[in-house]
Design an enzyme around this catalytic site. Structure first.
Site, PDB file in Angstrom:
ATOM      1  N   ASP A  98      88.291 -77.103 -84.698  1.00 54.92           N
ATOM      2  CA  ASP A  98      87.734 -75.850 -85.187  1.00 54.92           C
ATOM      3  C   ASP A  98      88.845 -74.803 -85.104  1.00 54.92           C
ATOM      4  O   ASP A  98      89.910 -75.039 -84.535  1.00 54.92           O
ATOM      5  CB  ASP A  98      86.470 -75.431 -84.420  1.00 54.92           C
ATOM      6  CG  ASP A  98      85.624 -74.474 -85.272  1.00 54.92           C
ATOM      7  OD1 ASP A  98      86.131 -73.964 -86.291  1.00 54.92           O
ATOM      8  OD2 ASP A  98      84.444 -74.229 -84.933  1.00 54.92           O
TER       9      ASP A  98
HETATM   10  C1  BGC Z   1      83.750 -71.938 -87.346  1.00 57.64           C
HETATM   11  C2  BGC Z   1      83.689 -73.132 -88.245  1.00 57.64           C
HETATM   12  C3  BGC Z   1      84.338 -72.814 -89.565  1.00 57.64           C
HETATM   13  C4  BGC Z   1      85.759 -72.390 -89.298  1.00 57.64           C
HETATM   14  C5  BGC Z   1      86.532 -72.091 -90.567  1.00 57.64           C
HETATM   15  C6  BGC Z   1      85.155 -71.380 -87.233  1.00 57.64           C
HETATM   16  O1  BGC Z   1      85.176 -70.166 -86.575  1.00 57.64           O
HETATM   17  O2  BGC Z   1      83.257 -72.280 -86.073  1.00 57.64           O
HETATM   18  O3  BGC Z   1      82.365 -73.537 -88.420  1.00 57.64           O
HETATM   19  O4  BGC Z   1      84.286 -73.918 -90.418  1.00 57.64           O
HETATM   20  O5  BGC Z   1      85.739 -71.228 -88.508  1.00 57.64           O
HETATM   21  O6  BGC Z   1      86.097 -70.955 -91.178  1.00 57.64           O
END
Ligand code: BGC
Length: 747
Positions: free
Chosen positions: A284
């Site tokens: 993530d």
């Molecule tokens: C979120 C993810 C997301 C990623 C990219 C993160 O902060 O937890 O779910 O896909 O950002 O935007």
């Protein structure tokens, strides 16, 4: 020397070209032939993903020269880069790199791209798998037409805690329903398979148990038994993997003390081991580097080592891999085989997507324009939205249920801060296109589209969503007094749910509860519409207004869909995918809890039993609950047998009759309880459901086929099996309203 270099470049060019086009080679062979040409730095480049926070035309980004890094092959993927023009510009730069390996463009396409659909949680309320799949399909068609290869969805995290803001992004509290929806979404996104120009790669997230953050506080720790992890939280990820999900994303949290991003058990033992997942794992955002904050990694060097070794193949934005992996390999702390495995997985997907054959495959401006205002997609969004609205209450006023409303001869007062709200209807995780305002159908507009000439709409805002100002109350009350009926539209602000949007107070924000009381005091019949991304607490309103519809955030067609249901052009059919608490202190409240040694017999039983002395045990609205404009009567459960053996199949049937005055759809739900287990079992677990559309007066026998597969659970040794003994089979309208019969199942 010069000649040698020139020759080797020629060989590379031929090899890559052959890798891309040779018909007879398998993708594995093509991947291997590219891998052989790659330097260590180029390999690590594939494992590196950046956010695309720059203007497509401007060369320098705020944190480094990304374009130059693309040219050097130091980047495998980018996120938040969309649009044919933008993605094409960057892909052209990638084509200037030595090996011309195409970039992957990822984006959070969570509930629609150009056409916004209801929040994922709202869609889950439809319990309608084909419609949910179609919604994801349309999102993929639109996104892929705009250069997107990869969506960071579906989020399949089971959430039993509505304080957690990301409850809006999943399918609710139930493992069975959540698993079916996870698979439907993956199939929708990936369509007929990667390689088709309208398929985007799905990314199952957040692996794992992100939804179980302690206290519902986003990013918080998760601590639970491995049995509960396997039984309740992991099945939806597994279902998504089995449905063919191309990628998986780590979660931010630690699981039992080990950050998910470097969790060997999750990534290597389960995902890539037992589940045989062949795609790749992306971290993530920054979650590799965040292991320093967790207190698990000393520095980014350490973090890169831990994550790569545990099986995280791509680093989103923390830059730990690009900065440290080469050194780690040279120092023998990360084996070359670990790097090769990660790179192969990533290249494999790029081949499957057809990007080696044509890196500009998703860069077709005509296609992009066709999807910009696609009428069919807008119609589908309205359809999905109608199916997502949950009718919570519909009391009789003057002898007849208040809803549906008549389109004729009425004066309807539309009151509340969300009546004319525009962008709010899209909810969190949606895009704000420049012309959104013209496309989004507000409640006000939806009502105007529906009423006939002899009806009249009045309007007063009453108050804002979240401040203490009551100046608008007087006008709102006056308007209400002039009307036959009041439609009162309240809720959260759309950015009160979503990432990093945990709340400890789940009441309607601001003075909205007071507004409801003021309007209810006029004595006019009130229909309350609640827009939110989570279950809210609204007991007083629930007890004092005649009708309540939970409308979540419904997307581009919100106003039309709400009007469709208010006026009975669509008979509401949605059922709650989460329990609604009576108070925050009751959380977590979920239907499939254990019995305990001192179970309360009912809500008034509080004497030395597992109960609160100041709150009931039951939720305000049960999992599976939702009303219709008609009534469904259930006959008694009939069983094909009551004593079963081994692999026999039990047929449990019930006759359902539409006894009301409208055609409508019922969701017949099957729950099972294992009475005695080698580990304690939940008081009931959803094991099946059937949606049945019945004309008024019609009846149908609904039959569930039950086998021992429906009785299985993880025992104390984490073995997944069933145990003979006594079971209860329950069929009913929701988790709080079932009939129960007893059976025995022996080996
Ligand atoms: C979120 C993810 C997301 C990623 C990219 C993160 O902060 O937890 O779910 O896909 O950002 O935007």
């Amino acid at each position: 020397m010069f000649l040698l270099k020139k020759m080797s470049l020629c060989v590379i060019a031929v090899a890559i070209a052959t890798a891309g086009v040779a018909q007879k080679k398998t993708i594995d062979q093509k991947v291997d032939s590219v891998l052989k040409l790659m330097t260590l730095d180029e390999k690590i480049g594939q494992m590196n993903q950046y956010n695309g926070d720059w203007d497509a035309t401007g060369p320098i980004t705020k944190d480094g020269d990304k374009q130059n890094q693309i040219k050097k092959g130091m980047l495998g993927s980018m996120l938040n880069v969309t649009g044919v023009a933008h993605t094409k510009t960057l892909q052209e730069i990638a084509m200037q790199s030595r090996l011309k390996i195409p970039l992957l463009f990822g984006q959070d396409v969570i509930h629609g791209y150009r056409t916004i659909f209801p929040l994922p949680l709202a869609e889950a309320a439809s319990w309608d798998l084909p419609l949910i799949e179609k919604s994801a399909r349309i999102a993929a068609v639109e996104a892929s037409a705009a250069g997107v290869h990869w969506t960071f969805a579906p989020m399949v995290d089971i959430a039993r805690d509505p304080r957690w803001g990301r409850v809006m992004e999943g399918a609710g509290e139930d493992t069975y329903l959540g698993s079916l929806i996870a698979a439907a979404r993956v199939k929708g996104f990936q369509g007929k398979g990667l390689g088709n120009t309208d398929a985007v790669m799905a990314c199952v997230k957040h692996f794992a148990a992100y939804g179980a953050a302690v206290g519902g506080r986003d990013y918080n720790s998760v601590d639970m038994s491995l049995r509960q992890l396997n039984e309740v939280y992991l099945p939806p990820y597994k279902a998504a993997v089995e449905a063919g999900a191309a990628t998986v994303m780590n979660s931010f949290n630690d699981v039992n003390g080990i950050p998910a991003t470097a969790n060997h058990y999750l990534l290597r033992t389960l995902l890539k081991g037992q589940w045989n997942f062949k795609g790749f794992v992306v971290s993530d955002w920054g979650s590799v580097g965040e292991m320093i904050n967790h207190g698990y990694a000393k520095d980014n060097y350490d973090a890169a080592m831990l994550a790569a070794n545990a099986g995280c193949d791509m680093d989103m934005e923390s830059r730990s891999y690009i900065q440290h992996l080469a050194k780690l390999v040279k120092e023998g702390k990360v084996k070359m085989s670990v790097i090769d495995d990660a790179v192969k997985r990533i290249l494999h997907k790029k081949f499957e997507m057809g990007l080696f054959d044509d890196p500009y495959k998703f860069c077709n401006t005509t296609r992009e324009q066709q999807q910009w205002n696609n009428v069919e997609n807008i119609t589908a969004s309205r359809e999905m939205a109608k199916h997502s609205i949950v009718l919570l209450k519909n009391d009789a006023v003057n002898g007849a249920p208040l809803l549906p409303l008549s389109k004729h001869s009425k004066t309807i007062a539309l009151v509340g801060p969300l009546v004319k709200a525009i962008r709010e209807n899209l909810g969190f995780w949606s895009y704000s296109w420049p012309d959104d305002t013209a496309r989004i159908v507000t409640l006000w507009q939806g009502m105007q589209n529906k009423i006939s000439n002899d009806s009249k709409l009045l309007y007063a805002k009453g108050c804002n969503i979240n401040d203490q100002n009551k100046d608008g109350f007087e006008e709102a009350v006056n308007i209400a007094k002039q009307a036959d009926v009041v439609v009162l539209s309240v809720g959260e602000a759309p950015d009160m749910t979503g990432e990093a949007k945990s709340r400890s107070n789940l009441h309607l924000p601001g003075v909205q509860e007071a507004l409801i009381q003021a309007i209810a005091a006029t004595g006019k019949p009130v229909i309350l519409l609640i827009s939110a991304g989570r279950p809210l607490v609204f007991n007083d309103a629930a007890d004092h207004v005649s009708s309540i519809m939970y409308t979540w955030w419904l997307g581009t067609q919100a106003g039309n869909a709400i009007a469709d249901v208010l006026f009975g052009d669509y008979n509401p059919s949605a059922r709650l995918p989460v329990s609604f608490p009576r108070s925050e202190g009751q959380i977590p409240v979920y239907y499939n809890h254990y019995s305990t040694g001192r179970p309360a017999k009912n809500d008034s039983d509080v004497n030395y039993v597992s109960a609160y002395i100041d709150e009931l045990n039951s939720p305000k609205y049960y999992f599976g609950y939702g009303l219709s404009y008609t009534q469904f009567q259930y006959g008694a459960i009939t069983l094909s047998k009551t004593n079963l053996k081994g692999n026999e199949t039990l047929q449990a049937s019930v006759e359902v009759t539409n006894t009301g005055n409208a055609d409508g759809e019922e969701t017949v739900q099957l729950y099972i309880r294992d009475i005695i287990g080698s580990v304690v079992r939940p008081v009931k677990e959803l094991k099946g459901f059937k949606k049945v559309w019945l004309q008024k007066g019609a009846h149908q026998t609904i039959t569930f086929n039950i086998t021992v597969n429906d009785l299985k659970f993880y025992n104390d040794a984490l073995q997944y099996n069933w145990e003979p003994g006594a079971f209860q089979v329950m069929i009913g309208r929701n988790a709080g309203d079932v009939q129960t019969v007893n059976i025995n199942w022996s080996r």
